[in-house]
Design an enzyme around this catalytic site. Sequence first.
Site, PDB file in Angstrom:
ATOM      1  N   ARG A   1      -3.735  -3.834   4.813  1.00  0.00           N
ATOM      2  CA  ARG A   1      -2.632  -4.379   4.007  1.00  0.00           C
ATOM      3  C   ARG A   1      -1.349  -4.576   4.807  1.00  0.00           C
ATOM      4  O   ARG A   1      -0.549  -5.462   4.498  1.00  0.00           O
ATOM      5  CB  ARG A   1      -2.411  -3.501   2.775  1.00  0.00           C
TER       6      ARG A   1
ATOM      7  N   GLU B   1      -6.416  13.673   4.950  1.00  0.00           N
ATOM      8  CA  GLU B   1      -6.523  14.860   4.099  1.00  0.00           C
ATOM      9  C   GLU B   1      -7.919  15.483   4.238  1.00  0.00           C
ATOM     10  O   GLU B   1      -8.061  16.697   4.330  1.00  0.00           O
ATOM     11  CB  GLU B   1      -6.252  14.463   2.657  1.00  0.00           C
TER      12      GLU B   1
HETATM   13  P1  AMP Z   1      -0.056   7.642   5.388  1.00  0.00           P
HETATM   14  O1  AMP Z   1      -0.733   7.683   6.732  1.00  0.00           O
HETATM   15  O2  AMP Z   1      -0.240   8.922   4.617  1.00  0.00           O
HETATM   16  O3  AMP Z   1       1.408   7.243   5.479  1.00  0.00           O
HETATM   17  O4  AMP Z   1      -0.817   6.580   4.499  1.00  0.00           O
HETATM   18  C1  AMP Z   1      -0.560   5.279   4.695  1.00  0.00           C
HETATM   19  C2  AMP Z   1      -1.700   4.365   4.337  1.00  0.00           C
HETATM   20  O5  AMP Z   1      -2.499   4.805   3.230  1.00  0.00           O
HETATM   21  C3  AMP Z   1      -1.102   3.066   3.956  1.00  0.00           C
HETATM   22  O6  AMP Z   1      -1.744   2.077   4.724  1.00  0.00           O
HETATM   23  C4  AMP Z   1      -1.332   2.898   2.484  1.00  0.00           C
HETATM   24  O7  AMP Z   1      -1.899   1.639   2.262  1.00  0.00           O
HETATM   25  C5  AMP Z   1      -2.312   3.985   2.080  1.00  0.00           C
HETATM   26  N1  AMP Z   1      -1.818   4.870   0.998  1.00  0.00           N
HETATM   27  C6  AMP Z   1      -1.572   6.195   1.098  1.00  0.00           C
HETATM   28  N2  AMP Z   1      -1.165   6.726  -0.066  1.00  0.00           N
HETATM   29  C7  AMP Z   1      -1.108   5.706  -0.954  1.00  0.00           C
HETATM   30  C8  AMP Z   1      -0.745   5.580  -2.341  1.00  0.00           C
HETATM   31  N3  AMP Z   1      -0.348   6.638  -3.085  1.00  0.00           N
HETATM   32  N4  AMP Z   1      -0.805   4.365  -2.916  1.00  0.00           N
HETATM   33  C9  AMP Z   1      -1.208   3.287  -2.186  1.00  0.00           C
HETATM   34  N5  AMP Z   1      -1.575   3.329  -0.896  1.00  0.00           N
HETATM   35  C10 AMP Z   1      -1.541   4.515  -0.266  1.00  0.00           C
END
Ligand code: AMP
Length: 177
Positions: A62, A99
């Site tokens: 995305r 996670e």
């Molecule tokens: P992070 O590495 O935890 O910052 O997660 C980022 C990636 O996971 C991004 O590319 C988001 O598209 C997806 N993502 C994580 N949490 C969410 C959420 N609550 N809603 C939508 N997309 C999420």
Amino acid sequence: MDKQVLLDKSIRRVPDFPKPGILFYDISGILMVPEAFSYCIEKMCELVKKSGANTLAGIETRGLIFSAVIAERLGMPLMLVRKKGKLPGKTYSCSYALEYGTAEIEIHVADVKPGQKVLLVDDLIATGGTLKAARSLMEMGGAQVTGYLGAVGLPFLKYDEALAPLPVMTVINYDAE
Ligand code: AMP
């Protein structure tokens, strides 16, 4: 309608996806409302201009939707940060903890070089783990990361701490619900 309100309304909230307890902010709703997408891209372009970057790097999948439009509008090069095994050339690779389990992202060695000032772009910034791993890919190639940009931010997940000391910019933020 105020554009920021329109953007907020275009983002679907999907409870318990992809697993129980997660509220998923679905950016595909932004793409279905052209005025909201256009506003979001405009705001992201303004933030890119302030960042001092001369190159963008977009995170599969995305993050690439947003970064490709911005790169074209601003006439900037765009590096693809992809999941392991997708890029055909020689790559730098970085694993990071999710996670549950781990993920691995890659970038073409030929794309990243000293002198680049790179802004890392994703659709949504949650814990910041993905962007932090992407930063280390840039540094493997000697590029400098100037900061991070997301359409959506979830600051309650403390991405600021994970990504410090570099600036994190977003168009719309949500608190824990
Ligand atoms: P992070 O590495 O935890 O910052 O997660 C980022 C990636 O996971 C991004 O590319 C988001 O598209 C997806 N993502 C994580 N949490 C969410 C959420 N609550 N809603 C939508 N997309 C999420």
